[in-house]
Write a protein that holds these residues in place. Structure first.
Motif, PDB file in Angstrom:
ATOM      1  N   LEU A 457       0.828  -1.206   0.000  1.00 58.07           N
ATOM      2  CA  LEU A 457       0.000   0.000   0.000  1.00 58.07           C
ATOM      3  C   LEU A 457       0.863   1.258   0.000  1.00 58.07           C
ATOM      4  O   LEU A 457       0.535   2.250  -0.664  1.00 58.07           O
ATOM      5  CB  LEU A 457      -0.940  -0.007   1.211  1.00 58.07           C
ATOM      6  CG  LEU A 457      -2.122  -0.967   1.123  1.00 58.07           C
ATOM      7  CD1 LEU A 457      -2.881  -1.006   2.440  1.00 58.07           C
ATOM      8  CD2 LEU A 457      -3.065  -0.577  -0.003  1.00 58.07           C
ATOM      9  N   THR A 458       1.963   1.228   0.740  1.00 56.19           N
ATOM     10  CA  THR A 458       2.860   2.382   0.751  1.00 56.19           C
ATOM     11  C   THR A 458       3.456   2.609  -0.632  1.00 56.19           C
ATOM     12  O   THR A 458       3.554   3.752  -1.101  1.00 56.19           O
ATOM     13  CB  THR A 458       3.979   2.170   1.785  1.00 56.19           C
ATOM     14  OG1 THR A 458       3.401   1.961   3.078  1.00 56.19           O
ATOM     15  CG2 THR A 458       4.898   3.381   1.843  1.00 56.19           C
ATOM     16  N   SER A 459       3.846   1.522  -1.299  1.00 54.81           N
ATOM     17  CA  SER A 459       4.378   1.643  -2.667  1.00 54.81           C
ATOM     18  C   SER A 459       3.316   2.175  -3.619  1.00 54.81           C
ATOM     19  O   SER A 459       3.599   3.010  -4.480  1.00 54.81           O
ATOM     20  CB  SER A 459       4.882   0.278  -3.148  1.00 54.81           C
ATOM     21  OG  SER A 459       5.904  -0.211  -2.310  1.00 54.81           O
ATOM     22  N   LEU A 460       2.091   1.694  -3.464  1.00 53.99           N
ATOM     23  CA  LEU A 460       1.008   2.173  -4.319  1.00 53.99           C
ATOM     24  C   LEU A 460       0.752   3.660  -4.097  1.00 53.99           C
ATOM     25  O   LEU A 460       0.411   4.382  -5.032  1.00 53.99           O
ATOM     26  CB  LEU A 460      -0.265   1.378  -4.047  1.00 53.99           C
ATOM     27  CG  LEU A 460      -0.228  -0.105  -4.435  1.00 53.99           C
ATOM     28  CD1 LEU A 460      -1.552  -0.773  -4.086  1.00 53.99           C
ATOM     29  CD2 LEU A 460       0.077  -0.277  -5.901  1.00 53.99           C
ATOM     30  N   GLY A 461       0.938   4.116  -2.855  1.00 53.76           N
ATOM     31  CA  GLY A 461       0.763   5.545  -2.581  1.00 53.76           C
ATOM     32  C   GLY A 461       1.713   6.391  -3.415  1.00 53.76           C
ATOM     33  O   GLY A 461       1.337   7.457  -3.924  1.00 53.76           O
ATOM     34  N   GLY A 462       2.954   5.915  -3.599  1.00 49.06           N
ATOM     35  CA  GLY A 462       3.901   6.647  -4.430  1.00 49.06           C
ATOM     36  C   GLY A 462       3.478   6.688  -5.884  1.00 49.06           C
ATOM     37  O   GLY A 462       3.599   7.719  -6.552  1.00 49.06           O
ATOM     38  N   LEU A 463       2.958   5.564  -6.386  1.00 50.78           N
ATOM     39  CA  LEU A 463       2.480   5.537  -7.769  1.00 50.78           C
ATOM     40  C   LEU A 463       1.296   6.472  -7.963  1.00 50.78           C
ATOM     41  O   LEU A 463       1.198   7.188  -8.967  1.00 50.78           O
ATOM     42  CB  LEU A 463       2.083   4.111  -8.153  1.00 50.78           C
ATOM     43  CG  LEU A 463       3.206   3.071  -8.207  1.00 50.78           C
ATOM     44  CD1 LEU A 463       2.626   1.693  -8.490  1.00 50.78           C
ATOM     45  CD2 LEU A 463       4.236   3.440  -9.254  1.00 50.78           C
ATOM     46  N   VAL A 464       0.381   6.466  -6.995  1.00 50.91           N
ATOM     47  CA  VAL A 464      -0.788   7.340  -7.076  1.00 50.91           C
ATOM     48  C   VAL A 464      -0.360   8.806  -7.062  1.00 50.91           C
ATOM     49  O   VAL A 464      -0.894   9.636  -7.802  1.00 50.91           O
ATOM     50  CB  VAL A 464      -1.756   7.044  -5.918  1.00 50.91           C
ATOM     51  CG1 VAL A 464      -2.848   8.101  -5.841  1.00 50.91           C
ATOM     52  CG2 VAL A 464      -2.374   5.663  -6.090  1.00 50.91           C
ATOM     53  N   ALA A 465       0.624   9.128  -6.220  1.00 50.80           N
ATOM     54  CA  ALA A 465       1.089  10.516  -6.123  1.00 50.80           C
ATOM     55  C   ALA A 465       1.648  11.001  -7.462  1.00 50.80           C
ATOM     56  O   ALA A 465       1.348  12.111  -7.910  1.00 50.80           O
ATOM     57  CB  ALA A 465       2.149  10.636  -5.031  1.00 50.80           C
ATOM     58  N   GLN A 466       2.464  10.173  -8.112  1.00 49.71           N
ATOM     59  CA  GLN A 466       3.023  10.566  -9.402  1.00 49.71           C
ATOM     60  C   GLN A 466       1.929  10.747 -10.451  1.00 49.71           C
ATOM     61  O   GLN A 466       1.958  11.698 -11.243  1.00 49.71           O
ATOM     62  CB  GLN A 466       4.025   9.515  -9.862  1.00 49.71           C
ATOM     63  CG  GLN A 466       5.255   9.405  -8.979  1.00 49.71           C
ATOM     64  CD  GLN A 466       6.193   8.309  -9.433  1.00 49.71           C
ATOM     65  OE1 GLN A 466       6.301   8.036 -10.621  1.00 49.71           O
ATOM     66  NE2 GLN A 466       6.872   7.675  -8.494  1.00 49.71           N
ATOM     67  N   ALA A 467       0.957   9.837 -10.450  1.00 46.44           N
ATOM     68  CA  ALA A 467      -0.139   9.954 -11.418  1.00 46.44           C
ATOM     69  C   ALA A 467      -0.964  11.210 -11.159  1.00 46.44           C
ATOM     70  O   ALA A 467      -1.378  11.895 -12.099  1.00 46.44           O
ATOM     71  CB  ALA A 467      -1.023   8.715 -11.348  1.00 46.44           C
ATOM     72  N   LEU A 468      -1.227  11.509  -9.892  1.00 48.70           N
ATOM     73  CA  LEU A 468      -2.002  12.706  -9.561  1.00 48.70           C
ATOM     74  C   LEU A 468      -1.254  13.974  -9.953  1.00 48.70           C
ATOM     75  O   LEU A 468      -1.860  14.946 -10.409  1.00 48.70           O
ATOM     76  CB  LEU A 468      -2.328  12.729  -8.066  1.00 48.70           C
ATOM     77  CG  LEU A 468      -3.467  11.829  -7.607  1.00 48.70           C
ATOM     78  CD1 LEU A 468      -3.529  11.786  -6.084  1.00 48.70           C
ATOM     79  CD2 LEU A 468      -4.808  12.319  -8.164  1.00 48.70           C
ATOM     80  N   ASP A 469       0.058  13.968  -9.762  1.00 46.29           N
ATOM     81  CA  ASP A 469       0.843  15.146 -10.126  1.00 46.29           C
ATOM     82  C   ASP A 469       0.745  15.405 -11.625  1.00 46.29           C
ATOM     83  O   ASP A 469       0.559  16.542 -12.069  1.00 46.29           O
ATOM     84  CB  ASP A 469       2.300  14.926  -9.711  1.00 46.29           C
ATOM     85  CG  ASP A 469       3.017  16.225  -9.383  1.00 46.29           C
ATOM     86  OD1 ASP A 469       2.348  17.161  -8.911  1.00 46.29           O
ATOM     87  OD2 ASP A 469       4.237  16.307  -9.592  1.00 46.29           O
ATOM     88  N   ARG A 470       0.849  14.319 -12.422  1.00 48.83           N
ATOM     89  CA  ARG A 470       0.701  14.477 -13.878  1.00 48.83           C
ATOM     90  C   ARG A 470      -0.714  14.906 -14.235  1.00 48.83           C
ATOM     91  O   ARG A 470      -0.915  15.766 -15.107  1.00 48.83           O
ATOM     92  CB  ARG A 470       1.026  13.159 -14.585  1.00 48.83           C
ATOM     93  CG  ARG A 470       2.462  12.702 -14.469  1.00 48.83           C
ATOM     94  CD  ARG A 470       2.741  11.571 -15.449  1.00 48.83           C
ATOM     95  NE  ARG A 470       1.841  10.454 -15.262  1.00 48.83           N
ATOM     96  CZ  ARG A 470       2.082   9.410 -14.473  1.00 48.83           C
ATOM     97  NH1 ARG A 470       3.207   9.370 -13.776  1.00 48.83           N
ATOM     98  NH2 ARG A 470       1.216   8.414 -14.376  1.00 48.83           N
ATOM     99  N   ALA A 471      -1.686  14.308 -13.562  1.00 51.08           N
ATOM    100  CA  ALA A 471      -3.083  14.599 -13.882  1.00 51.08           C
ATOM    101  C   ALA A 471      -3.439  16.042 -13.538  1.00 51.08           C
ATOM    102  O   ALA A 471      -4.190  16.691 -14.272  1.00 51.08           O
ATOM    103  CB  ALA A 471      -4.002  13.636 -13.135  1.00 51.08           C
ATOM    104  N   ARG A 472      -2.925  16.538 -12.423  1.00 52.18           N
ATOM    105  CA  ARG A 472      -3.209  17.940 -12.063  1.00 52.18           C
ATOM    106  C   ARG A 472      -2.633  18.897 -13.097  1.00 52.18           C
ATOM    107  O   ARG A 472      -3.257  19.903 -13.441  1.00 52.18           O
ATOM    108  CB  ARG A 472      -2.643  18.251 -10.676  1.00 52.18           C
ATOM    109  CG  ARG A 472      -3.457  17.673  -9.535  1.00 52.18           C
ATOM    110  CD  ARG A 472      -3.234  18.431  -8.239  1.00 52.18           C
ATOM    111  NE  ARG A 472      -1.848  18.383  -7.807  1.00 52.18           N
ATOM    112  CZ  ARG A 472      -1.386  19.033  -6.736  1.00 52.18           C
ATOM    113  NH1 ARG A 472      -2.196  19.793  -6.030  1.00 52.18           N
ATOM    114  NH2 ARG A 472      -0.135  18.922  -6.373  1.00 52.18           N
TER     115      ARG A 472
END
Length: 714
Positions: A457-472
């Motif tokens: 879950l911690t690793s997935l949090g990093g992936l989600v953060a990168q995707a959100l940064d691109r999406a924003r």
């Protein structure tokens, strides 16, 4: 002789209580017939969730729950065979590892073994209830035989009848929090007898859950642990020097592929052991013997195993699965949807919320699974408040609360405990060393977060953060682009006595969803109106900006000289002076409301359609000039058009009639037929009719402009 223990006796094992087997026993009996019906020994049954959005694993045959752990609960949109079978309503067959890697790469990463798989939907009276899947060893032919396909259909029908009958009697069958593992009946039921029958010396037996059911004294001596400490345990858990996932991989490969395999490993400090695995439908017999390291090619790590964190195949699946899915996410809401559809079900969660840091506060950007309005209470939370969400947004350390009591103990009186959930995972969103917010996974029941699950879950949090940064960043660019597009198109068409007009604009669905299509209606004098439509080459900000310049130029030239030929010629020379390589098409009409006629000048633009008052529609054939910005000296001849009262003109850009695989002449004929059929309706209804089918299309490679004008009494 060695000692043995029944596989079902596992002291010291906690966790959620399994579902009542009696409720699912009729289904289990059908699954147990798979070896006789289909000569297969692994399989499982998924049932559709109550809300119809998920497939929930109810039963597994032969294979341990650990094999199917990544897929305990899957969304119907998941790219895996069982979901495809439900969506398509037909049998899905995967005839080997290569085909699995080609069609379902995410599954192949998690299960890189040689096997064949079939998944069939369970349907009763036209209603899909779930799906059943069956695995064959690698020795199975690459094609499913007609007899096997027929047997699979009968199996699915039998399961459908049981599920439908239970629902009809008011006692629907529902999976428990964990799937129930069942086994087929075999003659050699005693584990020790089965083990000895396979190999006569230095051996142990492993069941389909990966646990040791029999260990001979010789095997125990070689492994360096007493028999009683090994029974009921998984070798890669009980023996630190076997903790590397490569050893569990060999066990999984043997069970799933049905083929024997072997490996070597070093027992510290320097004793090399040779393991040979012999599978059958009831388990695996392992022969262990001394081996010289020089005789084998497979190295074994001799570093202290307790200093290494290992990732199991199921955990690896979650990481790669979400990483692959997030590459398809474009906007922030796409990212939230991916988390809700792909990750929340896989971990047994109920809801998800994403909160990002903006201006010293937490702002909600998306959520799923929570009651309406609940997340609004947390929107705008100052970063100075002591809340778990703020803590996860200001510290890179995740927070896991396995029960409501645990959360209340650390954060007494907080609103988080009133969201109806019972366990939470607060994952910091860190990208490029920056904390940008938190992702909250909520569970309806108390949930134990194991070490591996926390790591994943911690690793997935990093992936989600990168995707959100691109999406924003994408959302910001898209907002600016749409703002530019909206500012360049007319906010409303002017009211002109004697002429009705309406317009529609649809952006493309690729890139930034902007383009160079434009339209305008310009009052020239008391009795004349200019009607303009055009299309600038490209679908980007440059095209939109040039479109604004052309529209402004046409307006200025129309006011100075309303002759359509002159207006286009001057606009063409202006484009040449702007030193741009983009081309543009344009159609310009000057409508004389006194004479009820129009003069048209065309610069390479699709010809307008005219519907006469008697209901006939036709494609005009004007004399056309070159596109704008091709030749600065180009001329644009005039074409006269009669516009009696009741006549309707349709001007459009090429996006309305051009699409991949569509014949242009047929598209024009269809558009003309629609205009003839519906041309007498109010213009707003007519416009919606002409673009209706295209508006509903999921993908549009070009933007579309449509301008309708109708001659009416003053």
């Amino acid at each position: 002789m060695g000692a043995s223990r029944p596989a079902s006796s596992r002291p010291g094992r906690g966790g959620a209580e399994p579902p009542a087997k009696d409720d699912l026993e009729p289904l289990a009996e059908v699954l147990r017939s798979i070896p006789d019906r289909l000569d297969a020994h692994l399989g499982g049954l998924y049932l559709l969730s109550e809300d119809g959005h998920l497939l929930e694993l109810a039963l597994t045959l032969g294979a341990a729950r650990g094999f199917t752990r990544p897929w305990q609960r899957v969304g119907l949109a998941a790219p895996i065979p069982v979901a495809d079978a439900v969506r398509g309503g037909h049998v899905v067959w995967v005839g080997g590892a290569e085909e699995m890697a080609r069609r379902y790469p995410r599954v192949a990463v998690a299960m890189p073994y040689a096997f064949c798989l079939a998944a069939a939907p369970i349907v009763a009276h036209g209603v899909t209830l779930g799906t059943v899947f069956v695995l064959w060893p690698a020795s199975h032919p690459p094609e499913l035989s007609s007899a096997e396909r027929h047997g699979l259909a009968l199996l699915a029908a039998d399961l459908a009848e049981l599920v439908e009958r239970a629902a009809r009697t008011g006692k629907p069958l529902r999976p428990g929090p964990r799937s129930v593992a069942i086994t087929a009946e075999y003659a050699a039921a005693d584990p020790l007898t089965a083990t000895v029958a396979r190999l006569p010396e230095g051996m142990c037996g492993i069941d389909l859950d990966g646990r040791l059911t029999c260990v001979t004294p010789t095997a125990a001596e070689l492994l360096g642990e007493p028999v009683e400490q090994l029974l009921g345990e998984r070798p890669w858990s009980a023996l630190p020097w076997l903790v590397d996932p490569v050893y569990e991989y060999h066990y999984r490969a043997a069970v799933i592929s049905g083929q024997s395999t072997s490996f070597v490993a070093v027992r510290p400090p320097d004793r090399w052991l040779y393991f040979q695995l012999y599978p059958d439908p009831s388990g695996v017999t392992v022969r262990i013997s001394d081996a010289e390291a020089s005789q084998h090619d497979l190295p074994a790590a001799d570093s202290p195993p307790d200093t290494v964190v290992h990732t199991r195949p199921g955990a690896l699946y979650h990481i790669l699965h979400l990483a692959s899915a997030l590459t398809e996410a474009v906007s922030v809401q796409d990212v939230v949807g991916m988390i809700a559809d792909q990750i929340v079900p896989a971990f047994g969660g109920q809801a998800v919320a994403v909160l990002l840091v903006e201006g010293g506060r937490l702002r909600k950007v998306g959520h799923r699974g929570y009651p309406p309005g609940l997340i609004d209470k947390f929107d705008g939370t100052p970063l100075t408040e002591p809340t778990p969400g703020v803590q996860a947004s200001t510290s890179p350390v995740p927070a896991f609360f396995e029960s409501r009591a645990e959360l209340e103990r650390l954060y007494p009186g907080r609103r988080e405990t009133q969201d109806g959930m019972s366990a939470w995972a607060y994952l910091p969103l860190v990208t490029s060393g920056r904390l940008i917010g938190t992702c909250v996974l909520a569970f309806a029941a108390p949930h134990r977060f194991g070490t591996e699950e926390r790591t994943v879950l911690t690793s997935l949090g990093g992936l989600v953060a990168q995707a959100l940064d691109r999406a924003r960043l994408y959302d910001t660019k898209l907002g600016l682009a749409h703002g530019l597009q909206d500012s360049l198109l007319p906010q409303a068409l002017p009211k002109v006595p004697g002429l009705e007009a309406t317009a529609r604009y649809l952006p493309g669905t690729e890139g930034l969803d902007i383009g160079g299509d434009f339209y305008d209606l310009i009052r020239v004098d008391g009795d004349a109106v200019a009607v303009v439509i055009g299309d600038v080459q490209g679908h980007n900000v440059n095209a939109a900006a040039l479109m604004g310049q052309i529209r402004t130029a046409v307006r200025a030239f129309a006011t100075a000289d309303a002759n359509p030929s002159t207006v286009l010629a001057r606009t063409n020379r202006l484009l040449a002076d702007l030193d741009t390589t983009l081309l543009a098409s344009c159609a310009y009409l000057r409508v004389d409301l006194t004479r009820r006629e129009a003069w048209l000048a065309d610069a390479g633009h699709p010809a307008p359609l005219l519907r006469s008052p008697d209901g006939r529609a036709s494609l005009l054939e004007p004399r056309s000039g070159m596109m704008l910005n091709v030749d600065p000296t180009a001329e644009y001849p005039l074409t006269r058009i009669d516009l009696p009262i009741g006549a309707t003109l349709a001007l459009y850009t090429d996006g309305l009639i051009e699409a991949p695989g569509v014949d242009l002449d047929q598209a024009l004929a269809d558009l003309c037929a629609k205009l003839a059929l519906h041309g007498g309706e109010p213009l707003d209804h007519l416009a919606d009719m002409l673009i209706g089918q295209i508006k509903q299309a999921e993908h549009r490679t070009d933007d579309i402009a449509l301008l309708l004008v109708r001659s009416v009494p003053r």
